[in-house]
Write an enzyme that holds these catalytic residues in place. Structure first.
Site, PDB file in Angstrom:
ATOM      1  N   GLY A  78       0.885  -1.178   0.000  1.00 37.52           N
ATOM      2  CA  GLY A  78       0.000   0.000   0.000  1.00 37.52           C
ATOM      3  C   GLY A  78       0.915   1.218   0.000  1.00 37.52           C
ATOM      4  O   GLY A  78       1.616   1.449   0.978  1.00 37.52           O
ATOM      5  N   GLY A  82       0.083   4.471  -0.522  1.00 39.45           N
ATOM      6  CA  GLY A  82      -0.699   5.716  -0.466  1.00 39.45           C
ATOM      7  C   GLY A  82      -0.130   6.642   0.579  1.00 39.45           C
ATOM      8  O   GLY A  82       1.083   6.641   0.823  1.00 39.45           O
ATOM      9  N   HIS A  93      -8.240   0.280  18.827  1.00 40.78           N
ATOM     10  CA  HIS A  93      -7.943   1.573  18.198  1.00 40.78           C
ATOM     11  C   HIS A  93      -9.265   2.187  17.779  1.00 40.78           C
ATOM     12  O   HIS A  93      -9.867   1.839  16.814  1.00 40.78           O
ATOM     13  CB  HIS A  93      -7.059   1.354  16.962  1.00 40.78           C
ATOM     14  CG  HIS A  93      -6.788   2.636  16.239  1.00 40.78           C
ATOM     15  ND1 HIS A  93      -6.405   3.787  16.889  1.00 40.78           N
ATOM     16  CD2 HIS A  93      -6.834   2.953  14.929  1.00 40.78           C
ATOM     17  CE1 HIS A  93      -6.237   4.756  16.014  1.00 40.78           C
ATOM     18  NE2 HIS A  93      -6.499   4.274  14.816  1.00 40.78           N
TER      19      HIS A  93
HETATM   20  O1  TXD Z   1      -3.658   3.931  13.540  1.00 40.70           O
HETATM   21  C1  TXD Z   1      -4.008   3.305  12.538  1.00 40.70           C
HETATM   22  N1  TXD Z   1      -3.782   2.006  12.431  1.00 40.70           N
HETATM   23  C2  TXD Z   1      -4.740   4.055  11.418  1.00 40.70           C
HETATM   24  C3  TXD Z   1      -4.735   3.286  10.114  1.00 40.70           C
HETATM   25  C4  TXD Z   1      -4.306   5.449  11.265  1.00 40.70           C
HETATM   26  C5  TXD Z   1      -4.664   6.119  10.123  1.00 40.70           C
HETATM   27  C6  TXD Z   1      -5.239   5.454   8.920  1.00 40.70           C
HETATM   28  N2  TXD Z   1      -5.304   4.045   9.012  1.00 40.70           N
HETATM   29  C7  TXD Z   1      -5.729   3.209   7.874  1.00 40.70           C
HETATM   30  O2  TXD Z   1      -4.607   2.885   7.032  1.00 40.70           O
HETATM   31  C8  TXD Z   1      -6.733   3.820   6.946  1.00 40.70           C
HETATM   32  O3  TXD Z   1      -8.029   3.798   7.515  1.00 40.70           O
HETATM   33  C9  TXD Z   1      -6.606   2.892   5.745  1.00 40.70           C
HETATM   34  O4  TXD Z   1      -7.333   1.704   5.992  1.00 40.70           O
HETATM   35  C10 TXD Z   1      -5.098   2.553   5.739  1.00 40.70           C
HETATM   36  C11 TXD Z   1      -4.315   3.310   4.716  1.00 40.70           C
HETATM   37  O5  TXD Z   1      -4.557   4.666   4.853  1.00 40.70           O
HETATM   38  P1  TXD Z   1      -3.966   5.692   3.764  1.00 40.70           P
HETATM   39  O6  TXD Z   1      -4.273   7.067   4.232  1.00 40.70           O
HETATM   40  O7  TXD Z   1      -2.564   5.320   3.412  1.00 40.70           O
HETATM   41  O8  TXD Z   1      -4.910   5.349   2.503  1.00 40.70           O
HETATM   42  P2  TXD Z   1      -4.557   5.649   0.960  1.00 40.70           P
HETATM   43  O9  TXD Z   1      -3.756   6.902   0.841  1.00 40.70           O
HETATM   44  O10 TXD Z   1      -5.871   5.500   0.232  1.00 40.70           O
HETATM   45  O11 TXD Z   1      -3.609   4.438   0.556  1.00 40.70           O
HETATM   46  C12 TXD Z   1      -4.077   3.132   0.508  1.00 40.70           C
HETATM   47  C13 TXD Z   1      -3.323   2.469  -0.647  1.00 40.70           C
HETATM   48  C14 TXD Z   1      -3.740   3.030  -2.028  1.00 40.70           C
HETATM   49  O12 TXD Z   1      -2.595   3.502  -2.697  1.00 40.70           O
HETATM   50  C15 TXD Z   1      -4.357   1.837  -2.727  1.00 40.70           C
HETATM   51  O13 TXD Z   1      -4.095   1.798  -4.108  1.00 40.70           O
HETATM   52  C16 TXD Z   1      -3.634   0.697  -2.020  1.00 40.70           C
HETATM   53  O14 TXD Z   1      -3.623   1.081  -0.663  1.00 40.70           O
HETATM   54  N3  TXD Z   1      -4.297  -0.588  -2.179  1.00 40.70           N
HETATM   55  C17 TXD Z   1      -3.629  -1.748  -2.325  1.00 40.70           C
HETATM   56  N4  TXD Z   1      -2.295  -1.984  -2.325  1.00 40.70           N
HETATM   57  C18 TXD Z   1      -1.945  -3.288  -2.481  1.00 40.70           C
HETATM   58  N5  TXD Z   1      -2.826  -4.315  -2.624  1.00 40.70           N
HETATM   59  C19 TXD Z   1      -4.151  -4.074  -2.634  1.00 40.70           C
HETATM   60  N6  TXD Z   1      -5.034  -5.092  -2.774  1.00 40.70           N
HETATM   61  C20 TXD Z   1      -4.610  -2.740  -2.469  1.00 40.70           C
HETATM   62  N7  TXD Z   1      -5.845  -2.162  -2.412  1.00 40.70           N
HETATM   63  C21 TXD Z   1      -5.626  -0.846  -2.231  1.00 40.70           C
END
Ligand code: TXD
Length: 308
Positions: free
Chosen positions: A11, A13, A177
């Site tokens: 991931g 992002g 969390h």
């Molecule tokens: O404290 C904590 N644990 C939380 C976690 C704090 C803040 C946010 N938290 C969670 O992390 C949030 O609710 C999301 O579930 C994740 C990722 O958050 P982020 O802000 O990084 O989301 P983005 O910017 O949308 O990035 C997610 C990336 C994006 O680039 C997608 O294309 C990719 O995940 N993605 C994948 N990568 C690989 N494989 C698969 N299947 C896939 N699906 C989506």
């Protein structure tokens, strides 16, 4: 001669790319970014790699849309999944992110059978169960990142309130969390001074409340996504404790099998974090209120896990 550690971030992002940034800046090891979007991990990896001559870190940083490049990783950080939008709870992400995290965990575990997995995707505690089941790794090698973030928010608010260095604030947050997290006021101190001697109870309660709402506060401000600087910094602190075998005592989501009277759930508790991942779960004594709050938090996590 020990070779460089290898960190794979699934991931790429907001959180994944920022975690790569923090890890590179600390020169923790080589980094592989993975994403499903063509070009994003490759472009962000190459760009970050090119900052090396300026920031003076040596690290092979690459991006890929497949898992071969992640083979033999020491640490796998799973951030893949949807983030919240305003009005959404972390729980709304359950079904979609369970599928994503299951795929990421099984595919990355298959090529890195000895790695330690740090889970970030939400709803965090339930996603740890998903990653544990999908990876088939032992419980010491599947760790959730949430407590360090929640504690960091709590410590940051206290530092602001008291106008003191963040370095001198020690605190502990237990539980799931989310809104049911349990900041342990009785374990919070500033340079060894119990916090209750420095901040009045009603003000402290307001700070505890703001901490529990910390994620939603940022989602409401950003509108298009959720927090990523502090979550990614927290995950990299865990990766550093593992890679350098630091035996840090940090609040992490760990699979409890009887500790704190909880069985079969990933919950945020203080653990010793080192080269073998969770080397020990530390059981601290709790007041009746704190125990009740922890049980309430565990019940909220169980409700989600039962829906998986
Ligand atoms: O404290 C904590 N644990 C939380 C976690 C704090 C803040 C946010 N938290 C969670 O992390 C949030 O609710 C999301 O579930 C994740 C990722 O958050 P982020 O802000 O990084 O989301 P983005 O910017 O949308 O990035 C997610 C990336 C994006 O680039 C997608 O294309 C990719 O995940 N993605 C994948 N990568 C690989 N494989 C698969 N299947 C896939 N699906 C989506």
């Amino acid at each position: 001669m020990a070779k460089r550690a290898k960190i794979s971030i699934i991931g790429s992002g907001n959180i994944g790319a920022t975690a790569a940034h923090w890890a590179a800046a600390k020169e923790l090891g080589d980094i592989v970014l993975v994403d499903v979007v063509e070009g994003v991990p490759q472009g962000k990896g190459l760009d970050l790699f090119q900052s090396g001559p300026v920031e003076l870190f040596d690290a092979k940083i690459t991006g890929s849309n497949s898992y071969e490049a992640t083979a033999n990783s020491d640490v796998i950080i799973i951030t893949a999944g949807l983030a919240r939008k305003p009005g959404m709870s972390r729980d709304d992400l359950l079904a979609t992110n369970a599928k994503i995290v299951s795929e990421c965990a099984s595919k990355s575990a298959a090529v890195s059978p000895n790695a330690i997995i740090i889970v970030i995707s939400n709803p965090l505690d339930a996603m740890c169960t998903v990653a544990h089941r999908a990876s088939k790794f032992p419980k010491n090698r599947v760790i959730g990142m949430a407590g360090i973030l929640d504690t960091a928010r709590y410590r940051a608010f206290l530092a602001m309130e008291l106008n003191v260095s963040v370095e001198d604030i020690q605190a502990l947050v237990l539980g799931g969390h989310g809104d049911t997290m349990v900041p342990l006021v009785s374990y919070t101190n500033v340079g060894g001074i119990p916090i209750s001697q420095l901040i009045a109870k009603d003000r402290l309660d307001e700070i505890v409340k703001r901490t529990a709402n910390g994620g939603a506060e940022i989602v409401a401000l950003l509108k298009t996504g959720s927090a990523y600087y502090a979550p990614s910094a927290a995950a990299v602190q865990m990766a550093e404790a593992i890679i350098k075998d630091k035996k840090r005592v940090l609040p992490c989501a760990a699979l409890l099998e009887g500790e704190y009277g909880i069985n079969g759930l990933f919950i945020g508790v203080p653990v010793i974090l080192g080269a073998n991942g969770i080397e020990k779960v530390l059981e601290v004594s709790l007041t009746n209120d704190e125990r009740a709050a922890l049980n309430k938090s565990a019940a909220a996590v169980k409700e989600l896990v039962d829906k998986l």
